[in-house]
Design a protein around this motif. Structure first.
Motif, short mmCIF file in Angstrom:
data_model
loop_
_atom_site.label_atom_id
_atom_site.label_comp_id
_atom_site.label_asym_id
_atom_site.label_seq_id
_atom_site.Cartn_x
_atom_site.Cartn_y
_atom_site.Cartn_z
N GLY A 85 6.47 10.99 -12.96
CA GLY A 85 5.08 11.43 -13.03
C GLY A 85 4.30 10.59 -14.03
N VAL A 86 2.99 10.43 -13.78
CA VAL A 86 2.12 9.64 -14.65
C VAL A 86 0.95 10.50 -15.08
CG1 VAL A 86 0.64 7.60 -14.81
CG2 VAL A 86 2.74 7.52 -13.43
N LYS A 87 0.61 10.43 -16.39
CA LYS A 87 -0.52 11.24 -16.89
C LYS A 87 -1.56 10.29 -17.49
CE LYS A 87 0.16 15.06 -18.95
NZ LYS A 87 0.57 16.13 -19.88
N PRO A 88 -2.65 10.07 -16.74
CA PRO A 88 -3.66 9.13 -17.22
C PRO A 88 -4.25 9.57 -18.56
CG PRO A 88 -4.09 9.76 -14.95
CD PRO A 88 -3.01 10.66 -15.45
N GLN A 89 -4.35 8.64 -19.48
CA GLN A 89 -4.89 8.94 -20.81
C GLN A 89 -6.34 9.45 -20.73
OE1 GLN A 89 -3.36 8.52 -23.83
NE2 GLN A 89 -1.47 7.97 -22.76
N ASP A 90 -7.11 8.87 -19.79
CA ASP A 90 -8.55 9.17 -19.80
C ASP A 90 -8.89 10.43 -18.99
OD1 ASP A 90 -9.48 6.72 -17.24
OD2 ASP A 90 -7.81 8.13 -17.43
N SER A 91 -7.86 11.15 -18.52
CA SER A 91 -8.15 12.40 -17.79
C SER A 91 -8.28 13.56 -18.76
CB SER A 91 -7.03 12.70 -16.79
OG SER A 91 -7.14 11.85 -15.68
N GLN A 92 -8.90 14.66 -18.27
CA GLN A 92 -8.91 15.90 -19.05
C GLN A 92 -7.80 16.82 -18.52
OE1 GLN A 92 -13.14 16.74 -18.10
NE2 GLN A 92 -13.34 17.11 -20.31
N TYR A 93 -7.30 17.69 -19.38
CA TYR A 93 -6.18 18.55 -19.03
C TYR A 93 -6.49 19.99 -19.42
CZ TYR A 93 -3.75 14.18 -18.23
OH TYR A 93 -3.40 12.95 -17.73
N THR A 94 -5.90 20.93 -18.67
CA THR A 94 -6.09 22.35 -18.99
C THR A 94 -5.08 22.77 -20.05
OG1 THR A 94 -4.46 23.23 -17.44
CG2 THR A 94 -6.66 22.70 -16.55
N ALA A 95 -5.12 24.04 -20.44
CA ALA A 95 -4.17 24.56 -21.43
C ALA A 95 -2.74 24.58 -20.89
CB ALA A 95 -4.59 25.96 -21.85
N MET A 96 -2.61 24.41 -19.55
CA MET A 96 -1.25 24.31 -18.95
C MET A 96 -0.77 22.86 -18.94
SD MET A 96 -0.25 27.35 -17.99
CE MET A 96 0.92 27.28 -16.64
N ASP A 97 -1.64 21.97 -19.50
CA ASP A 97 -1.39 20.54 -19.48
C ASP A 97 -1.41 19.99 -18.05
OD1 ASP A 97 1.06 18.15 -20.71
OD2 ASP A 97 -1.14 18.16 -20.84
N TRP A 98 -2.21 20.61 -17.19
CA TRP A 98 -2.40 20.14 -15.81
C TRP A 98 -3.66 19.29 -15.77
CZ3 TRP A 98 -1.71 25.54 -13.03
CH2 TRP A 98 -0.38 25.95 -13.17
N GLU A 99 -3.53 18.11 -15.18
CA GLU A 99 -4.68 17.21 -15.09
C GLU A 99 -5.81 17.85 -14.27
OE1 GLU A 99 -4.02 13.60 -12.92
OE2 GLU A 99 -5.91 12.70 -13.59
N ILE A 100 -7.03 17.71 -14.74
CA ILE A 100 -8.19 18.23 -14.01
C ILE A 100 -8.63 17.15 -13.04
CG2 ILE A 100 -10.58 19.03 -14.19
CD1 ILE A 100 -9.82 20.12 -17.00
N TYR A 101 -8.44 17.40 -11.72
CA TYR A 101 -8.69 16.35 -10.73
C TYR A 101 -9.31 16.95 -9.48
CZ TYR A 101 -8.15 11.88 -8.38
OH TYR A 101 -8.40 10.70 -7.73
N PRO A 102 -10.59 17.29 -9.51
CA PRO A 102 -11.24 17.99 -8.40
C PRO A 102 -11.18 17.22 -7.08
CG PRO A 102 -12.68 17.91 -10.32
CD PRO A 102 -11.50 17.06 -10.64
N LYS A 103 -11.19 15.89 -7.15
CA LYS A 103 -11.18 15.10 -5.91
C LYS A 103 -9.90 15.38 -5.11
CE LYS A 103 -11.50 10.40 -4.02
NZ LYS A 103 -10.22 10.52 -3.25
N GLY A 104 -8.84 15.77 -5.82
CA GLY A 104 -7.59 16.10 -5.13
C GLY A 104 -7.75 17.25 -4.17
N LEU A 105 -8.65 18.19 -4.49
CA LEU A 105 -8.88 19.32 -3.57
C LEU A 105 -9.57 18.82 -2.30
CD1 LEU A 105 -8.89 22.28 -2.81
CD2 LEU A 105 -11.00 22.57 -4.13
N TYR A 106 -10.57 17.97 -2.47
CA TYR A 106 -11.25 17.39 -1.30
C TYR A 106 -10.25 16.62 -0.45
CZ TYR A 106 -13.81 13.91 1.41
OH TYR A 106 -14.25 13.10 2.44
#
Ligand code: 8P5
Length: 450
Positions: free
Chosen positions: A314-335
């Motif tokens: 797994g890769v965690k981009p430095q410039d992404s935002q994360y929730t308190a679960m440490d899950w990347e916030i990535y709305p485009k993934g839903l689309y």
């Protein structure tokens, strides 16, 4: 500012699950569940938290329906606790269990809120676990028996039925990694559990059709969008394996009557050892009325020949935002997910049966809970949903996870997903967060200001 208008009959809702909010774990004849057993086992849940009391929804459901009314929900998705209905998982029915859900459903109908029921959201009767649980194919007939009792009892008042919530998590967290109940760590067992869950789903749908009820039935899957970190062929293959592992293992049987080849060969002997009988795949593929999607985040991967997990890292981009679960916030993934489902699996109605985020919410000096991060998360994901609808995806509804902060499985009460704050230190006092008031405005206008 402009407004994005959703289709006029779009359903805005919120979701919970029995073990996470009800409490009353030994009350009114309820039997023990595997999560009662697991949470009472030292070391399994953060801070030794259990669902014994949770949000005390069992006693406060009328107050909670009032909250839903204040928010203006069109629909409420909740699960029924199997051990409340059948304390031993089979045999004698507990009338007080049926009475509780009758009371809840009556309050919802009085409030004009559509009840959507999840039959199984992880709280298996412990008595059935002692007979092998989901690893024992016999469980299928017990699940269908349980489902039939509920279809007959509530078939005229429930809008939609969801057979299972996230069979992936039940199988692989509960029986593979072991971080969920019943805490088994055996990939072979996990694969058999996944198969038996799918089979139980198909047979429950078949039973539902035989009863000729006029509401709808479907299943809820936790699904991701999976991306390679580069366009090199090995990273791309790794991303596909990840998608097959989480999405394909369930979507392919449900919509195509087969397991995904790519990953079948990865499982090799473990797949060949499975107890899959001649008619199983046809039964699993029993036609459903809708697909429920739980989307939280994407998966970004690279190929790693030394990784024991499908050769994936797994890769965690430095410039992404994360929730308190440490899950990347990535709305485009839903689309991307919605478009892919529409193109590769089904044109049936889709519902986001869960989407939301945990953040470290606090009660402010003034007594409110200002969760702008959750508003931003939801707004971005609503925009992704809107875009998919505009491009022809039959997305019919959206349930925010969760109506209230609750027992977040192995994390206990340390993670807050609710649009309602639960003050555990103060008699489970409910406080609508800013996100609840923001959501109320979306619902009343059926549109999103951007
Ligand atoms: N990276 N990453 N991962 C995304 C997580 C996927 C697996 N977990 C879920 O979907 C569970 C689902 C469950 O129904 C609910 O009961 C849980 O409270 C929520 C919140 O945890 C979600």
């Amino acid at each position: 500012m402009s407004r994005l208008y959703f289709p006029k009959d779009f359903i805005w809702g919120s979701a919970t699950a029995a073990y996470q909010i009800e409490g009353a774990y030994q009350e009114d004849g309820k039997g023990e569940s595997i999560w009662d057993r697991f949470s009472h086992t030292p070391g399994k849940v953060a801070n030794g938290d259990t669902g014994d009391v949770a949000c005390d929804h069992y006693h406060r459901y009328k107050e909670d329906v009032e909250l839903m009314k204040e928010i203006g929900l069109d629909s409420y998705r909740f699960s029924i606790s199997w051990p409340r209905i059948l304390p031993k998982g089979k045999g004698e029915i507990n009338q007080q269990g049926l009475d509780f859900y009758r009371g809840l459903i009556n309050e919802l109908l009085k409030a004009g809120i559509k009840p959507v029921v999840t039959l199984y959201h992880w709280d298996l009767p412990q008595a059935l676990q002692e007979e092998g649980g989901w690893a024992n194919r016999e469980i299928v007939k017990h699940f269908v028996n349980y489902a039939e009792i509920l279809f007959n009892e509530f078939g005229d008042v429930v809008s939609q039925w969801i057979t299972h919530n996230e069979p992936f998590v039940v199988a692989f967290n509960g029986h593979g990694s072991g971080d969920h109940a019943p805490g088994i760590k055996d990939q072979q067992v996990a694969l058999q559990v996944a198969h038996n869950l799918l089979l139980s789903h198909g047979l429950a749908v078949k039973k539902f059709r035989e009863l000729k009820l006029d509401n709808e039935i479907g299943i809820t899957l936790n699904l991701i969008s999976s991306y390679p970190i580069s366009d090199n062929v090995e990273d791309n293959k790794a991303a596909k394996r990840m998608e097959d592992y989480i999405n394909g293992w369930f979507l392919e049987p449900l919509f195509k009557g087969r397991y995904p080849e790519r990953i079948v060969e990865f499982y090799g002997e473990k797949f060949n050892n499975l107890d899959i009988r001649e008619d199983d795949m046809g039964l699993i593929k029993e036609e459903i009325d809708f697909l429920g999607i739980n989307y939280y985040s994407r998966s970004l991967v690279r190929y790693n020949k030394d990784s024991k997990f499908l050769g994936i890292e797994g890769v965690k981009p430095q410039d992404s935002q994360y929730t308190a679960m440490d899950w990347e916030i990535y709305p485009k993934g839903l689309y991307d997910l919605l478009i892919k489902l529409n193109q590769e699996y089904t044109q049936k109605p889709l519902y986001i049966t869960e989407n939301g985020a945990a953040f470290d919410d606090k009660i402010s000096e003034g007594g409110g809970v200002h969760d702008q991060d959750r508003i931003d998360y939801l707004k971005a994901h609503f925009q992704s949903a809107y875009k998919a609808i505009q491009e022809g995806v039959a997305l019919k509804g959206y349930y925010v996870w969760s109506l209230m902060d609750n027992f977040e499985w192995a994390y206990g009460y340390s993670k807050r997903f609710g649009i309602t704050y639960i003050d555990y230190e103060n008699n489970q006092r409910r406080i609508l967060k800013d996100s609840a008031y923001w959501y109320k405005n979306i619902i009343v206008n059926n549109s999103l200001e951007v």
